[in-house]
Write a protein that holds these residues in place. Structure first.
Motif, PDB file in Angstrom:
ATOM      1  N   ASN A   1      12.755 -14.611  38.351  1.00 34.90           N
ATOM      2  CA  ASN A   1      11.334 -14.565  38.652  1.00 34.90           C
ATOM      3  C   ASN A   1      10.563 -15.124  37.457  1.00 34.90           C
ATOM      4  O   ASN A   1      11.052 -15.090  36.323  1.00 34.90           O
ATOM      5  N   ASN A   2       9.362 -15.618  37.700  1.00 36.79           N
ATOM      6  CA  ASN A   2       8.556 -16.119  36.598  1.00 36.79           C
ATOM      7  C   ASN A   2       8.401 -15.038  35.539  1.00 36.79           C
ATOM      8  O   ASN A   2       8.006 -13.909  35.836  1.00 36.79           O
ATOM      9  N   SER A   3       8.697 -15.393  34.298  1.00 36.20           N
ATOM     10  CA  SER A   3       8.611 -14.444  33.194  1.00 36.20           C
ATOM     11  C   SER A   3       7.920 -15.124  32.027  1.00 36.20           C
ATOM     12  O   SER A   3       8.530 -15.906  31.301  1.00 36.20           O
ATOM     13  N   GLY A   4       6.632 -14.869  31.883  1.00 35.85           N
ATOM     14  CA  GLY A   4       5.873 -15.433  30.776  1.00 35.85           C
ATOM     15  C   GLY A   4       5.554 -16.904  30.922  1.00 35.85           C
ATOM     16  O   GLY A   4       4.890 -17.491  30.072  1.00 35.85           O
ATOM     17  N   ALA A   5       6.013 -17.523  31.989  1.00 35.54           N
ATOM     18  CA  ALA A   5       5.767 -18.948  32.255  1.00 35.54           C
ATOM     19  C   ALA A   5       6.302 -19.224  33.663  1.00 35.54           C
ATOM     20  O   ALA A   5       6.858 -18.336  34.317  1.00 35.54           O
ATOM     21  N   ALA A   6       6.129 -20.454  34.107  1.00 37.11           N
ATOM     22  CA  ALA A   6       6.684 -20.842  35.408  1.00 37.11           C
ATOM     23  C   ALA A   6       8.169 -21.133  35.237  1.00 37.11           C
ATOM     24  O   ALA A   6       8.630 -22.274  35.290  1.00 37.11           O
ATOM     25  N   SER A   7       8.937 -20.070  35.025  1.00 33.73           N
ATOM     26  CA  SER A   7      10.350 -20.200  34.640  1.00 33.73           C
ATOM     27  C   SER A   7      11.313 -20.044  35.805  1.00 33.73           C
ATOM     28  O   SER A   7      12.525 -20.235  35.636  1.00 33.73           O
ATOM     29  N   ALA A   8      10.819 -19.698  36.992  1.00 34.14           N
ATOM     30  CA  ALA A   8      11.717 -19.463  38.122  1.00 34.14           C
ATOM     31  C   ALA A   8      12.158 -20.760  38.797  1.00 34.14           C
ATOM     32  O   ALA A   8      13.273 -20.842  39.307  1.00 34.14           O
TER      33      ALA A   8
END
Length: 397
Positions: A16-23
């Protein structure tokens, strides 16, 4: 033979997105892995500050080795000394000045990748470090288009300070898109208009639009709740939806005949004022700041409304709603780039009055709209939003 992919990213990929668009890079990498056609190693600046346990978890789930890249000292000191205001003197956005040192370039080349995949448009210039490999940059949205849309929006340009701020950002991103574009590099977007806007800046570029993959979903029976149908507003109350949500909620609150047919839940921060106003008007209202199990929570509801009137690309929470059987009900921007059709697999509205009229129709008989929700789920769970299929197209497997 499996292809070797080297991913270079400003953030560490997470489910899931964590602190940024990381997903998005996580699920595209997972799609490539599940497709059985690649080995992958990841080099990340970890600007989303994923801890060691999270990095190890991502390595295990993706079957990848993650290398941490050093964040430039100038970047750290700029924020420690509160000098971020200096970015107004830069020709490009701040992250566009990140560089790979010789050691990092060497370790990537020693991996001998078939594809160097760069995530984040500000890092697009790093593709020049690897002229011998196939190169793909996942943008994934066009920030140039975003600021172009902002500058065309009345409520975002009421003050001169706003015009100057957004005008500068538009100039920086457009300059970056023009000057950092490299022949032979594929530029990947999750927005159709984003792709067209980039090609307008760089007509000869290899810019492609591929639909955003869906993330988590669970089976459920689609049957709207009785006696009150449950409406969900998911996401923070922020600049992307404030103006549209205010207009819509004022119209809903004034339609007193809807009060006995619906209850409203807000999932996210910033909705306190609207909770108070609706309760004072004797509506049934819930406010959830954070749901430990997001999918379980949204599946308690029947309709998700997204009154988005600012943004680009694909809206992940709308994809989540569709995949999990909710009726997606939103503005054109909320539903753009998703493989659904208005009136068949989603509901698109253009004015608050139109939205209220549709809510009255749903209250009078929900069977048609339950079928639309079912069609929306089927469309999003189909191949166009499947991470394996999207990865095959992206990496040309």
């Amino acid at each position: 033979m499996a292809k070797k992919i080297a991913l270079i990213s400003f953030c560490t990929p997470t489910f899931n997105n964590s602190g940024a668009a990381s997903a998005l890079p996580y699920h595209l990498a997972l799609g490539a892995k599940d497709g059985g056609r690649c080995d992958i190693e990841i080099w990340t600046y970890n600007l989303n500050n994923v801890d060691k346990a999270g990095i190890k978890k991502a390595e295990e789930e993706l079957g990848a080795v993650i290398h941490l890249l050093p964040v430039p000292a100038w970047y750290r000191w700029m924020f420690k000394l509160h000098l971020s205001i200096l970015r107004v003197f830069l020709h490009f956005p701040l992250l566009a000045y990140f560089r790979l040192d010789k050691a990092a370039v060497r370790t990537v080349n020693e991996y001998n990748p078939d594809i160097v995949w760069i995530y984040g448009e500000e890092l697009a210039g790093l593709a020049a470090c690897f002229p011998e490999s196939d190169r793909i940059v996942t943008m994934p949205d066009s920030e140039s288009l975003y600021y172009h849309r902002v500058l065309a929006t009345d409520f975002m340009t009421l003050r001169l300070s706003q015009v100057l701020r957004y005008g500068l950002a538009y100039w920086q991103y457009r300059s970056m898109d023009r000057q950092k574009s490299i022949d032979g590099v594929r530029y990947h977007f999750v927005g159709e208009a984003d792709t067209a806007f980039y090609k307008g800046i760089n007509p000869a570029s290899d810019a492609v639009f591929l639909r955003h993959p869906h993330y988590a979903w669970r089976p459920r029976t689609i049957s709207f709740n009785k006696p009150r149908i449950r409406i969900l507003f998911a996401g923070r109350y922020d600049i992307f939806c404030q103006h549209g949500s205010d207009d819509l909620l004022r119209a809903i609150m004034s339609a007193e005949e809807l009060r006995s047919s619906y209850e409203i839940t807000f999932l996210g921060r910033g909705w306190e004022r609207w909770c108070d106003r609706l309760r004072q008007a004797r509506w049934t209202v819930n406010h959830i700041i954070f749901a430990p199990d997001y999918i379980e929570e949204i599946q308690r509801h029947d309709i998700q409304i997204n009154a988005i009137d600012l943004g680009t690309g694909t809206k992940g929470k709308v994809l989540d709603a569709l995949a999990n059987g909710l009726l997606a009900f939103g503005t054109p921007l909320a539903l753009e780039n998703i493989d659904v059709d208005n009136g068949k697999s989603c509901i698109v509205y253009h004015t608050a009055a139109e939205a209220v009229g549709i809510l009255k129709e749903i209250a009078a008989g929900s069977a048609r709209y339950e079928a639309i929700a079912e069609a929306g789920r089927k469309a999003v769970l189909g191949p166009s939003h499947d991470n394996v299929m999207v990865a095959k197209q992206l990496f040309r497997f």
